[in-house]
Write an enzyme that holds these catalytic residues in place. Structure first.
Site, short mmCIF file in Angstrom:
data_model
loop_
_atom_site.label_atom_id
_atom_site.label_comp_id
_atom_site.label_asym_id
_atom_site.label_seq_id
_atom_site.Cartn_x
_atom_site.Cartn_y
_atom_site.Cartn_z
N LYS A 173 -78.21 -70.17 -24.50
CA LYS A 173 -78.77 -69.43 -23.60
C LYS A 173 -77.75 -68.93 -22.58
O LYS A 173 -76.99 -69.70 -22.06
CB LYS A 173 -79.97 -70.60 -22.59
CG LYS A 173 -80.88 -70.89 -23.50
CD LYS A 173 -81.82 -71.86 -22.83
CE LYS A 173 -83.02 -72.25 -23.72
NZ LYS A 173 -84.05 -71.18 -23.77
N HIS A 207 -79.93 -81.75 -26.48
CA HIS A 207 -79.79 -80.55 -25.47
C HIS A 207 -79.18 -80.96 -24.14
O HIS A 207 -78.24 -80.12 -23.63
CB HIS A 207 -81.30 -79.96 -25.28
CG HIS A 207 -82.09 -79.42 -26.39
ND1 HIS A 207 -81.50 -78.76 -27.54
CD2 HIS A 207 -83.09 -79.52 -26.88
CE1 HIS A 207 -82.35 -78.33 -28.45
NE2 HIS A 207 -83.57 -78.77 -28.28
N GLU A 265 -91.87 -79.61 -19.45
CA GLU A 265 -92.72 -78.67 -20.14
C GLU A 265 -93.91 -78.97 -19.75
O GLU A 265 -94.49 -80.10 -19.47
CB GLU A 265 -92.53 -79.00 -21.63
CG GLU A 265 -91.18 -79.02 -22.38
CD GLU A 265 -91.38 -79.17 -23.77
OE1 GLU A 265 -91.85 -78.26 -24.65
OE2 GLU A 265 -90.95 -80.26 -24.26
N ARG A 290 -91.07 -73.47 -50.74
CA ARG A 290 -92.09 -74.09 -51.98
C ARG A 290 -92.99 -72.87 -52.09
O ARG A 290 -93.55 -72.59 -53.40
CB ARG A 290 -92.49 -75.24 -51.74
CG ARG A 290 -91.53 -76.29 -51.83
CD ARG A 290 -91.98 -77.65 -51.72
NE ARG A 290 -92.58 -77.82 -50.22
CZ ARG A 290 -92.97 -78.87 -49.68
NH1 ARG A 290 -93.04 -80.09 -50.62
NH2 ARG A 290 -93.46 -79.05 -48.69
N LYS A 344 -93.11 -84.08 -21.20
CA LYS A 344 -94.42 -83.15 -21.28
C LYS A 344 -95.24 -83.36 -20.47
O LYS A 344 -95.35 -84.22 -19.69
CB LYS A 344 -94.79 -83.36 -22.78
CG LYS A 344 -93.65 -82.95 -23.76
CD LYS A 344 -94.12 -83.00 -25.29
CE LYS A 344 -93.18 -82.48 -26.37
NZ LYS A 344 -93.20 -81.04 -26.15
N ASP A 378 -77.64 -75.82 -31.62
CA ASP A 378 -78.34 -76.34 -30.32
C ASP A 378 -78.76 -75.09 -29.48
O ASP A 378 -77.94 -74.54 -28.95
CB ASP A 378 -77.46 -77.34 -29.43
CG ASP A 378 -78.24 -78.17 -28.28
OD1 ASP A 378 -79.25 -77.44 -27.84
OD2 ASP A 378 -77.99 -79.05 -27.75
N HIS A 379 -79.91 -74.62 -29.60
CA HIS A 379 -80.38 -73.32 -29.11
C HIS A 379 -80.13 -73.31 -27.41
O HIS A 379 -80.02 -72.27 -26.85
CB HIS A 379 -81.44 -72.90 -29.31
CG HIS A 379 -82.74 -73.65 -28.84
ND1 HIS A 379 -83.27 -74.85 -29.27
CD2 HIS A 379 -83.37 -73.40 -27.54
CE1 HIS A 379 -84.15 -75.09 -28.52
NE2 HIS A 379 -84.18 -74.53 -27.23
#
Length: 507
Positions: free
Chosen positions: A202, A260, A236, A60, A360, A197-198
């Site tokens: 890997k 994932h 994480e 935008r 996390k 899905d990254h």
């Protein structure tokens, strides 16, 4: 010498990318700046992109082509990983960057895009091929797909191809995932849709297939007779990093495990495919996901644990709890930690628990798979020194594989101690490892869906976690916070494993 298998491509990751345009919706967002443009630039640096290549950014924000190119140049310089920046190469690459300002809900945007694609096809010789990448808010996926379809952009004449890349999450629950499927399929066939899905891009996740099916030493042991249990950890060290508003509507189970980590689990546990070909490999992953036991509501508290981090201090730095993070409701019931014991009901894995956890504000950032083998049936040595063998597949931060086994300690007597054999990608190959997005972008442009998620996998993944989400969503009591920031999670998670005599491995 036997003929090469016609269904296998030994140079799968070295194939030439065909002439095409990549259209990025949400081109002013973090994903584009941090991952997509740096990855495309790196592919250009390695001469993987054709002369007939272009990128059209859409968002935008009002910008000219020149302003967009300058902004992307700054982003690539900042976020390019382990690679040099070549100004001359960038100047050549940037000539293929274009920009259109518009709202995905505005039908006029797609008419302008159609005209621009035709113009750029002539200028850049893209042959009419286009990859539409939805890097927007998930709520815009259906709108963008409908806009592309209504403008006639989902199909191209003259044998050109059109494909749609969709970022996770693929729905918020089982019901919304089905709604999204219907919306996408109104205009795009399943073969055109690439759900990215990254994690599957890997190197270590891909290497699971090579490790299992390319080495006769390990595949015979890959079953319930030799493996006691499997642990998959994605930890994480950071909190929500300013994404509190989004994250409190998602949580760890939705954000990490449903997509994932269940895809990683399926890759670890799937049966071998007859050939290394997209449909065959994805068939086996889908079959495995459909074999996951679906828990009844009364079983959820036995096989799943939710956690939320509270405030803590690490050294001189105090860490806030989740409810103290910016944009988070002080009474939020969001799971920032989730652990689930999955059971796979098939002959290979019956009775072998797969423990999957993600959280996390853990002590460190690490993602790995720990496969613990059964102990010897009768130990000849002191039981307090012999430990079961363990295979560890490290996904991040350092990609590699470790095998732990027992060895005699030097000196008198027969004392055993654990030792490890380690394989590290960086030191073993002495070359740069491509990022996940580099791999997956090449695959999408060449039409290889092996590492992409198919709709039946999405449905099976949601079916596996939906009972847990339903029970957690109905909680009336306030059990949170139940672990301190900087710790390895709630006590209940340890208790879930200890009931079977197991314990979490500390990475």
């Amino acid at each position: 010498m036997a003929d090469a298998n016609p269904f296998q491509d030994p140079l799968r990751f070295e194939r030439r990318v065909p002439s095409c345009a990549v259209v990025i919706f949400g081109a002013n967002g973090d994903l584009t700046k941090r991952k997509l443009l740096p990855s495309l630039y790196r592919l250009a640096f390695e001469r993987r992109l054709p002369q007939g290549f272009a990128v059209i950014g859409i968002s935008r924000t009002a910008m000219t082509d020149v302003e967009f190119r300058k902004k992307m140049e700054s982003s690539v310089k900042e976020f390019l990983e382990n690679s040099p920046f070549d100004q001359e190469l960038w100047d050549d690459f940037a000539r293929g960057l274009y920009y259109i300002a518009g709202d995905v809900a505005d039908a006029a945007l797609y008419q302008r895009l159609s005209v621009r694609l035709d113009e750029i096809s002539q200028i850049r010789q893209t042959a009419g091929n286009a990859l539409f990448y939805l890097s927007t808010q998930p709520s815009h996926y259906a709108t963008a797909a409908e806009g592309l379809g209504n403008a006639g952009l989902a199909r191209a004449a003259g044998g050109a191809w059109r494909r749609l890349v969709v970022e996770k999450p693929f729905g918020h629950d089982q019901s919304s995932a089905k709604d999204l499927e219907l919306a996408l399929h109104r205009h795009f066939s399943e073969e055109q849709i690439y759900r990215i899905d990254h994690y599957l891009g890997k190197e270590t996740v891909q290497n699971i297939l090579a490790f299992r099916f390319g080495n006769p030493l390990f595949e015979p042991l890959w079953n319930r007779q030799y493996i006691q249990h499997v642990q998959i950890t994605a930890a994480e060290s950071i909190g929500v990093e300013g994404r509190g508003g989004y994250y409190q509507e998602a949580g760890a189970l939705r954000d990490m495990i449903q997509n994932h980590l269940l895809q990683v689990l399926a890759t670890v546990a799937m049966e071998p495919s007859a050939v290394f070909e997209p449909t065959a490999v994805r068939d086996e992953r889908a079959k495995l996901l459909r074999s996951i036991r679906i828990y009844k509501p009364d079983d959820v508290d036995t096989f799943a644990v939710a956690g939320q981090y509270g405030p803590s201090a690490s050294g001189a730095k105090a860490m806030p709890g989740f409810r103290q993070e910016e944009g988070v409701d002080p009474k939020a019931m969001t799971d920032t930690y989730a652990a689930v014991e999955f059971q796979i009901d098939n002959w290979r894995w019956a009775g072998v628990p797969f423990y999957v956890r993600s959280g996390k504000r853990m002590p460190k950032r690490v993602t790995d798979i720990a496969i613990r083998f059964n102990p010897v049936p009768h130990s000849l040595f002191s039981s307090d020194t012999a430990r079961p063998n363990m295979l560890i597949l490290r996904i991040q931060p350092e990609e590699g594989i470790s095998l732990r086994f027992s060895s005699k300690q030097p000196g008198p007597g027969m004392k055993l101690r654990p030792v490890s054999m380690d394989f590290n990608y960086g030191t073993s190959f002495g070359m740069r490892t491509p990022t996940a997005y580099e791999t997956l972008l090449v695959d999408a442009m060449t039409g290889d869906a092996t590492l992409y998620t198919r709709q039946d996998m999405v449905e099976a993944s949601w079916e596996a976690v939906q009972p847990v989400l339903d029970v957690w969503g109905d909680r009336k009591a306030d059990p949170f916070p139940n672990y301190a920031a900087g710790s390895w999670g709630p006590r209940e998670s340890d208790e879930m494993l200890s009931r079977k005599g197991h314990e979490w491995r500390i990475p």
